[in-house]
Scaffold this motif. Structure first.
Motif, PDB file in Angstrom:
ATOM      1  N   MET A 155       0.692  -1.135  -0.089  1.00 56.71           N
ATOM      2  CA  MET A 155       0.021   0.219   0.072  1.00 56.71           C
ATOM      3  C   MET A 155       0.881   1.172   0.155  1.00 56.71           C
ATOM      4  O   MET A 155       0.494   2.256  -0.585  1.00 56.71           O
ATOM      5  CB  MET A 155      -1.091   0.023   1.168  1.00 56.71           C
ATOM      6  CG  MET A 155      -2.049  -0.977   1.108  1.00 56.71           C
ATOM      7  SD  MET A 155      -2.992  -1.026  -0.284  1.00 56.71           S
ATOM      8  CE  MET A 155      -4.036  -2.354  -0.086  1.00 56.71           C
ATOM      9  N   ASP A 156       2.028   1.200   0.697  1.00 58.05           N
ATOM     10  CA  ASP A 156       2.923   2.417   0.720  1.00 58.05           C
ATOM     11  C   ASP A 156       3.403   2.604  -0.719  1.00 58.05           C
ATOM     12  O   ASP A 156       3.562   3.492  -1.315  1.00 58.05           O
ATOM     13  CB  ASP A 156       4.106   2.012   1.376  1.00 58.05           C
ATOM     14  CG  ASP A 156       3.798   2.122   3.066  1.00 58.05           C
ATOM     15  OD1 ASP A 156       2.873   2.979   3.162  1.00 58.05           O
ATOM     16  OD2 ASP A 156       4.419   1.534   3.763  1.00 58.05           O
ATOM     17  N   GLU A 157       3.789   1.441  -1.483  1.00 55.79           N
ATOM     18  CA  GLU A 157       4.293   1.500  -2.993  1.00 55.79           C
ATOM     19  C   GLU A 157       3.204   2.257  -3.476  1.00 55.79           C
ATOM     20  O   GLU A 157       3.460   3.093  -4.502  1.00 55.79           O
ATOM     21  CB  GLU A 157       4.558   0.204  -3.609  1.00 55.79           C
ATOM     22  CG  GLU A 157       5.682  -0.362  -2.797  1.00 55.79           C
ATOM     23  CD  GLU A 157       6.988   0.057  -3.230  1.00 55.79           C
ATOM     24  OE1 GLU A 157       7.438   0.402  -4.446  1.00 55.79           O
ATOM     25  OE2 GLU A 157       7.758   0.844  -2.090  1.00 55.79           O
ATOM     26  N   LEU A 158       1.777   1.962  -3.629  1.00 57.58           N
ATOM     27  CA  LEU A 158       0.940   2.608  -4.146  1.00 57.58           C
ATOM     28  C   LEU A 158       0.691   3.885  -3.775  1.00 57.58           C
ATOM     29  O   LEU A 158       0.411   4.596  -4.758  1.00 57.58           O
ATOM     30  CB  LEU A 158      -0.516   1.923  -3.861  1.00 57.58           C
ATOM     31  CG  LEU A 158      -0.965   0.616  -4.789  1.00 57.58           C
ATOM     32  CD1 LEU A 158      -2.280   0.282  -4.226  1.00 57.58           C
ATOM     33  CD2 LEU A 158      -0.958   0.939  -6.355  1.00 57.58           C
ATOM     34  N   ALA A 159       0.843   4.446  -2.600  1.00 58.77           N
ATOM     35  CA  ALA A 159       0.547   5.636  -2.278  1.00 58.77           C
ATOM     36  C   ALA A 159       1.565   6.728  -2.771  1.00 58.77           C
ATOM     37  O   ALA A 159       1.477   7.836  -3.231  1.00 58.77           O
ATOM     38  CB  ALA A 159       0.594   5.715  -0.640  1.00 58.77           C
ATOM     39  N   GLU A 160       2.703   6.098  -2.824  1.00 57.25           N
ATOM     40  CA  GLU A 160       3.891   6.735  -3.414  1.00 57.25           C
ATOM     41  C   GLU A 160       4.141   6.908  -4.823  1.00 57.25           C
ATOM     42  O   GLU A 160       4.935   7.501  -5.539  1.00 57.25           O
ATOM     43  CB  GLU A 160       5.238   6.409  -2.857  1.00 57.25           C
ATOM     44  CG  GLU A 160       5.438   6.349  -1.375  1.00 57.25           C
ATOM     45  CD  GLU A 160       5.536   7.796  -1.107  1.00 57.25           C
ATOM     46  OE1 GLU A 160       6.088   8.649  -1.767  1.00 57.25           O
ATOM     47  OE2 GLU A 160       5.098   8.032   0.383  1.00 57.25           O
ATOM     48  N   GLY A 161       3.246   6.152  -5.782  1.00 57.54           N
ATOM     49  CA  GLY A 161       3.123   6.206  -7.134  1.00 57.54           C
ATOM     50  C   GLY A 161       4.328   5.378  -7.751  1.00 57.54           C
ATOM     51  O   GLY A 161       4.426   5.753  -8.990  1.00 57.54           O
ATOM     52  N   ARG A 162       4.848   4.439  -6.858  1.00 60.74           N
ATOM     53  CA  ARG A 162       5.986   3.673  -7.399  1.00 60.74           C
ATOM     54  C   ARG A 162       5.551   2.399  -8.082  1.00 60.74           C
ATOM     55  O   ARG A 162       6.146   1.689  -8.890  1.00 60.74           O
ATOM     56  CB  ARG A 162       7.014   3.366  -6.278  1.00 60.74           C
ATOM     57  CG  ARG A 162       7.708   4.465  -5.791  1.00 60.74           C
ATOM     58  CD  ARG A 162       8.647   4.104  -4.699  1.00 60.74           C
ATOM     59  NE  ARG A 162       8.220   3.337  -3.557  1.00 60.74           N
ATOM     60  CZ  ARG A 162       8.220   4.041  -2.442  1.00 60.74           C
ATOM     61  NH1 ARG A 162       8.457   5.212  -2.140  1.00 60.74           N
ATOM     62  NH2 ARG A 162       7.657   3.582  -1.254  1.00 60.74           N
ATOM     63  N   ALA A 163       4.370   2.006  -8.118  1.00 64.42           N
ATOM     64  CA  ALA A 163       3.973   0.713  -8.610  1.00 64.42           C
ATOM     65  C   ALA A 163       2.802   0.990  -9.537  1.00 64.42           C
ATOM     66  O   ALA A 163       2.157   1.748  -9.604  1.00 64.42           O
ATOM     67  CB  ALA A 163       3.275  -0.340  -7.415  1.00 64.42           C
ATOM     68  N   ILE A 164       2.758   0.090 -10.660  1.00 64.74           N
ATOM     69  CA  ILE A 164       1.832   0.264 -11.762  1.00 64.74           C
ATOM     70  C   ILE A 164       0.759  -1.039 -11.192  1.00 64.74           C
ATOM     71  O   ILE A 164      -0.371  -0.667 -10.696  1.00 64.74           O
ATOM     72  CB  ILE A 164       2.352  -0.318 -13.003  1.00 64.74           C
ATOM     73  CG1 ILE A 164       3.272   0.640 -13.342  1.00 64.74           C
ATOM     74  CG2 ILE A 164       1.068  -0.467 -14.011  1.00 64.74           C
ATOM     75  CD1 ILE A 164       4.096   0.532 -14.745  1.00 64.74           C
ATOM     76  N   ARG A 165       1.313  -2.522 -11.132  1.00 68.38           N
ATOM     77  CA  ARG A 165       0.275  -3.461 -10.530  1.00 68.38           C
ATOM     78  C   ARG A 165       1.116  -4.254  -9.935  1.00 68.38           C
ATOM     79  O   ARG A 165       1.811  -4.816 -10.265  1.00 68.38           O
ATOM     80  CB  ARG A 165      -0.415  -4.165 -11.476  1.00 68.38           C
ATOM     81  CG  ARG A 165      -2.198  -4.113 -11.380  1.00 68.38           C
ATOM     82  CD  ARG A 165      -2.570  -3.516 -10.463  1.00 68.38           C
ATOM     83  NE  ARG A 165      -4.205  -3.266 -10.505  1.00 68.38           N
ATOM     84  CZ  ARG A 165      -4.448  -2.194 -10.458  1.00 68.38           C
ATOM     85  NH1 ARG A 165      -3.782  -1.287 -10.114  1.00 68.38           N
ATOM     86  NH2 ARG A 165      -5.769  -1.970 -10.536  1.00 68.38           N
TER      87      ARG A 165
END
Length: 367
Positions: A351-361
């Motif tokens: 969820m941190d990766e998502l929040a930071e915009g670092r992940a696609i899927r």
């Protein structure tokens, strides 16, 4: 039966979630499927901003809630009156459609009324609640609760796919592709010679890029503030990839603009990038108090249209087979949307990766 799943215990915990750990992993009791319901052994589940929006409080849902709405698996038990066979691989989708209400008659334009009510309440469509822990109910997330090794879902929340569609591809079809790709096909409807600009290059935005690229004679431009996302869009085949500032400097105007960020400023930018006579399609889900400023004169004088598109204005039973066929033909390589595989125990950090915009899927695989 006992299952292992990821339960959101409280909303609005401070970041980083890897430290505050609002999601716990543990055992739950899962009831057998009732009438019209299926027990599915989950094979793969993707982390999406719609999960994050519950964790951070942008979408308030009842807790404790077993999260996860983008998933695929195999049916291992069918309740009375179901039509899906045991052993069938299914895509799970986050908006069940009753097929009978006035909204279901809009061919995907409006969300199903009883399906939406069930999602808001944390129940399956029809009101059932099949998850429990220590004698208390645990709420379902959008009729799926896919962050677990098994789920009971209503059959209106699944679409069968053939075994040649891998589980993680099937999972991504159920949300990212339905939402982003559906926005292109069902709401944007580009024609040869037109330009499609996609604002926001997360999983949904990249799915929109891939779907637009699958259309003959369409130019595709990705828009994002993060260099890594722009490079990823170029690797997927986008004809150009620009920051919002670069798009303005170059005077970019697109006949179809798909906004996938979920923030008012991005929505305004998408409108500004829309050519006269063009369509702005917004699929992002901003915070309820996030507001935008729009010039009605610019819309009228230039004949432009703004379209809100929930779940890509899709009818899953109609559209998922279309996307599966595009994937099968090599025209929609959605496996490239998977940026990493993580374990269920790593979900807070995910969820941190998502929040930071670092992940696609990010995809969790089971078994």
């Amino acid at each position: 039966m006992l299952i292992r799943g990821a339960v959101l215990e409280s909303i609005g915990a401070p970041r980083p979630y890897a430290d505050s750990r609002p999601i716990t992993i543990g055992e739950l009791e899962l009831d057998p499927p009732g009438p019209g319901e299926l027990l599915v052994q989950v094979e793969a589940a993707g982390l999406c901003h719609s999960d994050l929006s519950v964790v951070d409080g942008n979408r308030v849902r009842p807790v404790p809630m077993l999260l996860g709405h983008e998933a695929a698996g195999r049916v291992v038990e069918a309740g009375p009156g179901t039509t899906v066979a045991v052993g069938q691989r299914v895509v799970m989708t986050f908006l069940p459609r009753c097929g009978e209400c006035s909204s279901c008659a809009t061919d995907g334009l409006a969300p199903c009324i009883p399906g939406s009510a069930a999602n808001n309440a944390g129940h399956l469509i029809g009101g059932a609640q099949r998850l429990h822990r220590d004698g208390a109910d645990v709420f379902h997330h959008l009729g799926v609760s896919g962050f677990a090794d098994h789920a009971v879902v209503h059959e209106t929340s699944v679409v069968p796919v053939d075994d040649d569609v891998p589980a993680e591809v099937a999972a991504v079809l159920g949300c990212a592709v339905l939402t982003g790709g559906g926005a292109v096909l069902n709401a944007g409807r580009p024609t040869p010679g037109q330009t499609v600009a996609v604002v926001g290059l997360g999983g949904v935005g990249m799915a929109a890029v891939l779907t637009a690229l699958a259309q003959d004679g369409v130019r595709v431009v990705g828009i994002d503030t993060l260099p890594d996302k722009l490079e990823a869009a170029r690797r997927l085949g986008a004809h150009d990839a620009l920051t919002p500032g670069q798009a303005v400097e170059q005077g970019l105007k697109a006949e179809v603009v798909i906004e996938c960020v979920g923030r008012a400023r991005a929505f305004e930018a998408a409108i500004d990038l829309t050519a006269p006579g063009g369509r702005t399609v917004t699929v992002g889900l901003p915070a309820p108090d996030d507001t935008a400023t729009v010039s009605p004169l610019a819309l009228v004088a230039q004949g432009r249209t703004i379209i809100g598109s929930y779940l890509g204005s899709a009818v899953p039973s109609r559209d998922i087979p279309v996307f599966a066929d595009l994937w099968r033909a090599g025209r929609l390589p959605v496996e490239h949307l998977v940026s990493s595989h993580i374990a269920l125990d790593e979900i807070n950090a995910g969820m941190d990766e998502l929040a930071e915009g670092r992940a696609i899927r990010q995809v969790i695989t089971f078994g």
